[in-house]
Scaffold this motif. Structure first.
Motif, PDB file in Angstrom:
ATOM      1  N   ASN A   7      33.246 -18.073   1.942  1.00  0.00           N
ATOM      2  CA  ASN A   7      32.048 -17.346   2.350  1.00  0.00           C
ATOM      3  C   ASN A   7      31.733 -16.110   1.499  1.00  0.00           C
ATOM      4  O   ASN A   7      30.727 -15.455   1.695  1.00  0.00           O
ATOM      5  N   ASP A   8      32.611 -15.843   0.512  1.00  0.00           N
ATOM      6  CA  ASP A   8      32.329 -14.741  -0.429  1.00  0.00           C
ATOM      7  C   ASP A   8      31.165 -15.117  -1.341  1.00  0.00           C
ATOM      8  O   ASP A   8      30.827 -16.290  -1.471  1.00  0.00           O
ATOM      9  N   LEU A   9      30.598 -14.093  -1.994  1.00  0.00           N
ATOM     10  CA  LEU A   9      29.616 -14.385  -3.035  1.00  0.00           C
ATOM     11  C   LEU A   9      30.335 -15.051  -4.199  1.00  0.00           C
ATOM     12  O   LEU A   9      31.475 -14.726  -4.504  1.00  0.00           O
TER      13      LEU A   9
ATOM     14  N   LYS B 177      26.576 -17.978  -1.782  1.00  0.00           N
ATOM     15  CA  LYS B 177      27.957 -18.030  -1.289  1.00  0.00           C
ATOM     16  C   LYS B 177      28.760 -18.999  -2.151  1.00  0.00           C
ATOM     17  O   LYS B 177      28.221 -19.990  -2.651  1.00  0.00           O
ATOM     18  N   TYR B 178      30.058 -18.687  -2.272  1.00  0.00           N
ATOM     19  CA  TYR B 178      30.946 -19.511  -3.106  1.00  0.00           C
ATOM     20  C   TYR B 178      30.872 -20.983  -2.709  1.00  0.00           C
ATOM     21  O   TYR B 178      30.750 -21.863  -3.554  1.00  0.00           O
ATOM     22  N   LYS B 179      30.876 -21.260  -1.389  1.00  0.00           N
ATOM     23  CA  LYS B 179      30.891 -22.664  -0.939  1.00  0.00           C
ATOM     24  C   LYS B 179      29.602 -23.398  -1.304  1.00  0.00           C
ATOM     25  O   LYS B 179      29.576 -24.615  -1.397  1.00  0.00           O
ATOM     26  N   LYS B 180      28.510 -22.634  -1.508  1.00  0.00           N
ATOM     27  CA  LYS B 180      27.220 -23.255  -1.871  1.00  0.00           C
ATOM     28  C   LYS B 180      27.055 -23.310  -3.387  1.00  0.00           C
ATOM     29  O   LYS B 180      26.020 -23.743  -3.885  1.00  0.00           O
ATOM     30  N   CYS B 181      28.042 -22.805  -4.101  1.00  0.00           N
ATOM     31  CA  CYS B 181      27.860 -22.678  -5.554  1.00  0.00           C
ATOM     32  C   CYS B 181      29.001 -23.347  -6.316  1.00  0.00           C
ATOM     33  O   CYS B 181      29.026 -24.565  -6.433  1.00  0.00           O
TER      34      CYS B 181
ATOM     35  N   MET C  94      32.291 -23.641  -5.662  1.00  0.00           N
ATOM     36  CA  MET C  94      33.552 -23.985  -4.991  1.00  0.00           C
ATOM     37  C   MET C  94      33.995 -25.434  -5.276  1.00  0.00           C
ATOM     38  O   MET C  94      35.129 -25.676  -5.678  1.00  0.00           O
ATOM     39  N   LEU C  95      33.047 -26.383  -5.081  1.00  0.00           N
ATOM     40  CA  LEU C  95      33.385 -27.795  -5.291  1.00  0.00           C
ATOM     41  C   LEU C  95      33.826 -28.037  -6.722  1.00  0.00           C
ATOM     42  O   LEU C  95      34.793 -28.751  -6.987  1.00  0.00           O
ATOM     43  N   ARG C  96      33.084 -27.433  -7.649  1.00  0.00           N
ATOM     44  CA  ARG C  96      33.366 -27.644  -9.065  1.00  0.00           C
ATOM     45  C   ARG C  96      34.748 -27.094  -9.438  1.00  0.00           C
ATOM     46  O   ARG C  96      35.488 -27.703 -10.188  1.00  0.00           O
ATOM     47  N   ASP C  97      35.079 -25.922  -8.884  1.00  0.00           N
ATOM     48  CA  ASP C  97      36.396 -25.351  -9.166  1.00  0.00           C
ATOM     49  C   ASP C  97      37.493 -26.281  -8.666  1.00  0.00           C
ATOM     50  O   ASP C  97      38.518 -26.476  -9.314  1.00  0.00           O
ATOM     51  N   LYS C  98      37.249 -26.891  -7.490  1.00  0.00           N
ATOM     52  CA  LYS C  98      38.253 -27.820  -6.944  1.00  0.00           C
ATOM     53  C   LYS C  98      38.376 -29.031  -7.837  1.00  0.00           C
ATOM     54  O   LYS C  98      39.466 -29.489  -8.144  1.00  0.00           O
ATOM     55  N   MET C  99      37.192 -29.535  -8.287  1.00  0.00           N
ATOM     56  CA  MET C  99      37.203 -30.751  -9.092  1.00  0.00           C
ATOM     57  C   MET C  99      37.915 -30.561 -10.418  1.00  0.00           C
ATOM     58  O   MET C  99      38.528 -31.491 -10.920  1.00  0.00           O
ATOM     59  N   SER C 100      37.805 -29.347 -10.985  1.00  0.00           N
ATOM     60  CA  SER C 100      38.396 -29.184 -12.324  1.00  0.00           C
ATOM     61  C   SER C 100      39.898 -29.393 -12.297  1.00  0.00           C
ATOM     62  O   SER C 100      40.511 -29.709 -13.312  1.00  0.00           O
ATOM     63  N   SER C 101      40.508 -29.218 -11.143  1.00  0.00           N
ATOM     64  CA  SER C 101      41.949 -29.380 -11.083  1.00  0.00           C
ATOM     65  C   SER C 101      42.340 -30.857 -10.994  1.00  0.00           C
ATOM     66  O   SER C 101      43.494 -31.202 -11.136  1.00  0.00           O
ATOM     67  N   PHE C 102      41.349 -31.762 -10.774  1.00  0.00           N
ATOM     68  CA  PHE C 102      41.685 -33.178 -10.631  1.00  0.00           C
ATOM     69  C   PHE C 102      41.983 -33.850 -11.970  1.00  0.00           C
ATOM     70  O   PHE C 102      42.834 -34.711 -12.051  1.00  0.00           O
ATOM     71  N   GLY C 103      41.245 -33.462 -13.008  1.00  0.00           N
ATOM     72  CA  GLY C 103      41.405 -34.146 -14.298  1.00  0.00           C
ATOM     73  C   GLY C 103      42.820 -33.981 -14.830  1.00  0.00           C
ATOM     74  O   GLY C 103      43.442 -32.949 -14.639  1.00  0.00           O
TER      75      GLY C 103
END
Ligand code: MF3
Ligand code: CO
Ligand code: CO
Length: 288
Positions: free
Chosen positions: A6-8, A16-20, A22-31
């Motif tokens: 919920n942070d910027l 908000k981080y979750k609307k921006c 967040m998903l991409r940061d999570k995905m980068s760790s998958f590769g």
């Protein structure tokens, strides 16, 4: 410190981080990570990057149909911005910071004549004889596709036309080097040899880059260099090749807007860019 949902967002978008990011940061760790931490993309990520790259290509096709004498660079910005949003995507340049002190204020880069790259759209009117680069990067479903083309505005001089053609050849020659077992240095060397062999110079202050999960990732793709140096290419690495070639000397000067890079000697500069995937035996041009 880790950003909570919920942070910027850290990117400065004001969302908000979750609307921006967040998903991409999570995905980068998958590769999976290959040579020197370079991300080897998953099949799912590649499918996403292929779709954003195809949107980028479609937007450049639209620009190609409309651009010409009398058009302002601001109009190009508006076309790109609207078409990107109409496709449920976001223009990556808008508010992008990178290493610059100020965010990029527009949705596309327009670099005319002696501008090397990162030109900011505004009230400049394109006139007969100009050469213009339009650089589009779309974010679709969190994935980036990055490409640019040169446009000849009306009738242009032989000198300018040759520069544009040679620069496009440099991109093609760079792409021909791409296959597993080759290195980033092989790409740079092939481009440098072609450009300098014909009396042109290669800009060294900007480079191609890994792309897809973020705007600018590892590896860096220099457009000059030595064979068999740099990062070893492996299947499903994704990066741009985007040579900037000058008629005169290679040095750049940054304008006071913090973004526009021009040739120090005022000579003409050209650039072409594609997003490329390394395949099992060569390359796939994702933005073609
Ligand atoms: N599209 C450019 C590239 O090829 C980067 C532009 S950054 C911006 O890497 F902020 F100027 F848009
Ligand atoms: Co790029
Ligand atoms: Co680009």
């Amino acid at each position: 410190m880790k950003t909570s949902r919920n942070d910027l967002c850290w990117c400065g978008s004001g969302k908000k981080y979750k609307k921006c990011h967040m998903l991409r940061d999570k995905m980068s760790s998958f590769g999976r990570r290959g040579t020197r931490g370079v991300i080897i993309k998953t099949e799912e990520q590649i499918e996403g990057i292929r779709r954003s790259s195809q949107l980028t290509r479609k937007i450049l096709d639209m620009v190609q149909e409309r651009i010409g004498p009398g058009i302002t660079t601001e109009q190009i910005n508006d076309w790109v911005h609207e078409e990107t949003l109409a496709n449920n995507a976001y223009p990556a340049p808008l508010n992008y910071r990178g290493k610059s002190a100020v965010g990029f204020p527009k949705s596309v880069c327009t670099s005319v004549n002696n501008v090397i790259c990162h030109g900011i759209p505004g009230n400049e009117v394109l006139k007969e004889g100009d050469i213009a680069n339009v650089d589009v990067t779309s974010i679709l479903d969190g994935y980036y596709g990055d490409a640019s083309r040169m446009f000849l505005i009306g009738d242009v001089s032989e000198e300018a036309k040759n520069l544009v053609d040679i620069t496009q050849q440099c991109l093609q020659i760079g792409i021909q080097q791409v296959k597993p077992g080759k290195t980033t240095g092989d790409i740079g060397h092939a481009i440098q040899t072609h450009a300098e062999g014909l009396g042109y110079s290669v800009v060294r202050d900007f480079a191609g880059h890994g792309v897809g999960i973020e705007f600018h990732e590892e590896p860096q793709i220099l457009h000059y260099g030595k064979p068999n140096t740099g990062v070893l290419l492996q299947p499903n690495m994704v990066f741009t090749i985007e040579p900037m070639i000058n008629i005169g000397r290679p040095e750049c000067k940054l304008l006071s807007d913090g973004w526009t890079a021009v040739t120090q000697d005022g000579s003409l500069s050209a650039q072409w860019e594609h997003t490329i995937r390394v395949t099992s035996n060569g390359s796939e041009i994702l933005t073609a």
